[in-house]
Design an enzyme around this catalytic site. Sequence first.
Site, PDB file in Angstrom:
ATOM      1  N   GLU A 186      17.670  15.030  -0.654  1.00  0.00           N
ATOM      2  CA  GLU A 186      17.959  13.596  -0.575  1.00  0.00           C
ATOM      3  C   GLU A 186      16.802  12.841   0.083  1.00  0.00           C
ATOM      4  O   GLU A 186      16.462  11.723  -0.330  1.00  0.00           O
ATOM      5  CB  GLU A 186      19.253  13.352   0.206  1.00  0.00           C
ATOM      6  N   ASP A 323      21.880  19.260 -11.890  1.00  0.00           N
ATOM      7  CA  ASP A 323      21.359  18.250 -12.811  1.00  0.00           C
ATOM      8  C   ASP A 323      19.840  18.046 -12.808  1.00  0.00           C
ATOM      9  O   ASP A 323      19.156  18.265 -13.804  1.00  0.00           O
ATOM     10  CB  ASP A 323      22.070  16.919 -12.582  1.00  0.00           C
ATOM     11  N   GLU A 438      34.342   9.849 -12.380  1.00  0.00           N
ATOM     12  CA  GLU A 438      33.354  10.816 -11.917  1.00  0.00           C
ATOM     13  C   GLU A 438      33.463  12.146 -12.661  1.00  0.00           C
ATOM     14  O   GLU A 438      32.460  12.678 -13.133  1.00  0.00           O
ATOM     15  CB  GLU A 438      33.534  11.072 -10.415  1.00  0.00           C
ATOM     16  N   GLU A 509      23.574   7.140 -14.032  1.00  0.00           N
ATOM     17  CA  GLU A 509      23.155   8.064 -15.085  1.00  0.00           C
ATOM     18  C   GLU A 509      23.439   7.556 -16.497  1.00  0.00           C
ATOM     19  O   GLU A 509      22.629   7.758 -17.418  1.00  0.00           O
ATOM     20  CB  GLU A 509      23.821   9.432 -14.883  1.00  0.00           C
TER      21      GLU A 509
END
Length: 593
Positions: A186, A323, A438, A509
């Site tokens: 992150e 991902d 989600e 996304e």
Amino acid sequence: MIFFRKRLVPKTFALVFIIYLTYYLLPPGRYKLNPFESEAEPTILNGNQSPDSGLKIHWKKRVEHNPVTSYIPLPTGRAVPIPKIQHTFPHESYSERRKRQERRNAVKRAFDHTWKGYKEHAWLKDELAPISGEYRDAFGGWAATLVDALDTLLIMGMKKEFEKAVKALNQVDFTTTDDDVINVFETTIRYLGGLLGAYDLSNGKYPLLLKKAVEVGELLYGAFDTPNRMQMSRWEWKKTVQGVRMGASRNTLLAELGSLSLEFTRLSQHTGDPKYFDAVQRVADNLANAQPYTKLPGQWPMVVDAQRLAFEENWFTLGGMADSTYEYLPKEHLLLGGLTDQYRQMYEAAVDSVKTNMLFRPLTEKNEDILFSGTARVNASDGVSLEPQGEHLSCFVGGMMGIGAKIFNRTEDLSIARRLVDGCIWAYDLMPTGLMPEVFHMATCDNKLDCSWDEKKWFDQVRYLHGADSGGDGDGGPRDEESRTIIQELGLQPGLTSIRDHRYILRPEAVESIFILYRITGDKTLQDAGWRMFQKIETLTRTEYAHAGIDDVRSLNTSRSDKMESFWLAETLKYFYLLFSDPSLVNLDEYVL
């Protein structure tokens, strides 16, 4: 996501579900205990301070326990010609330009509203709480929203606001934080990526951006001081300062292992210091070596033993926990100017496996020709079993495959990319709020090419998933009534069999892939789909101070969450803005993003 100028490339499920909850559903940066890292050797403290003494500790260069004796250099030579990505757009009419600009301006107003709230109520804090007007520091307390949004400020032409934000970076000290644990992934994507992306977009006119990027890079490089040079993903950095010998985690999320390459490579390209590229290239080499030998060859499991370099787990996905490791493969190829074939080979091996094992066509009421990427489990007894799970996080796959289709001349993949993007658009349009949940599950078709709506099959799969009798009446009998009861109680739309996580948390996304496919194809129906999405998001998430995620996409009367992650400004609104901007703005043939 971040931007890099290509022309500047130099020549020189128990365990899995627990980890998923910890990483994706619980707020990061609040936990002193670290369930992911394990020490490779006994703890040895050097010096007089204890990591828990309460004194302010600062990172500084130190003698490493596991130094690199020879760095892997950046590939050199003349950049290899890479096929064009962007569509050649025709001249637009006055009415088309006016419509596009009106939509673009609406997106900018949403950004202005959020930025105003952040400045007034959370300046130099990580996140604004959009309902209460308070703030939280979730990522080290280094002004995550400000740093992450720097490139968006530039793209939207907000030069004064950008310069004010850059000046404020003088008050941010990346050598220290009150957090005991640093999330290396992150911190890399939000801070290092934000600083470098803005440095590139501003043509290097603000040296402070690179100076601060080096400050972040120096800190993060310390997480690689392990016996095998694989980074500690949840890094107890204060222990490293004190001389504790540490090792990579036995349970490392794939995304956290393989998603640092763009930022670290770019830092080496700008500074000429090869150590950053060396760090991520060692990770890439280990991934490449393991790729043919996992339980699903071509892909890597969701959870990796980075300490032993073991890839033995049997769950595979392109969604959460994995991902961006896949997303970065074609982008690293672009960033390196095609000077190495490694990332193309890794990408093609992964995508070939995905096409065989992951993609499925859902059963839909209007027989839409769409695809999703699911989750696979590999067992010795029955081989590969596919779980038809959709995730908002996996909506990046359509854009990734679109780029891969162009730059690697995989023309057959472009239609797959479009069907994946259309799948995410369908999932938005399906819900009463117009927003995609989600995580959810879908009824599936037996044949990807011939898939007609069958209510009985939907009912059967609903009952099966929820532990009821999987047999069906087909005539409106008791079992069909049981199906209808489950569907009503769970708020399922036609074709859905469950909604595991019914939030929308301002994620980017879906619009990211819509934007990419629009730039590749020039199809204006993609702009229309993006506009529908934006209108719903703006209506349902706007608060007095900014924008808030919603708790339940099944209801127009949903409550909202008092949380707004930095990607709302850094990615979601940026991609909406670019979708409605002139295609020359951040041309995909000039930038990697």
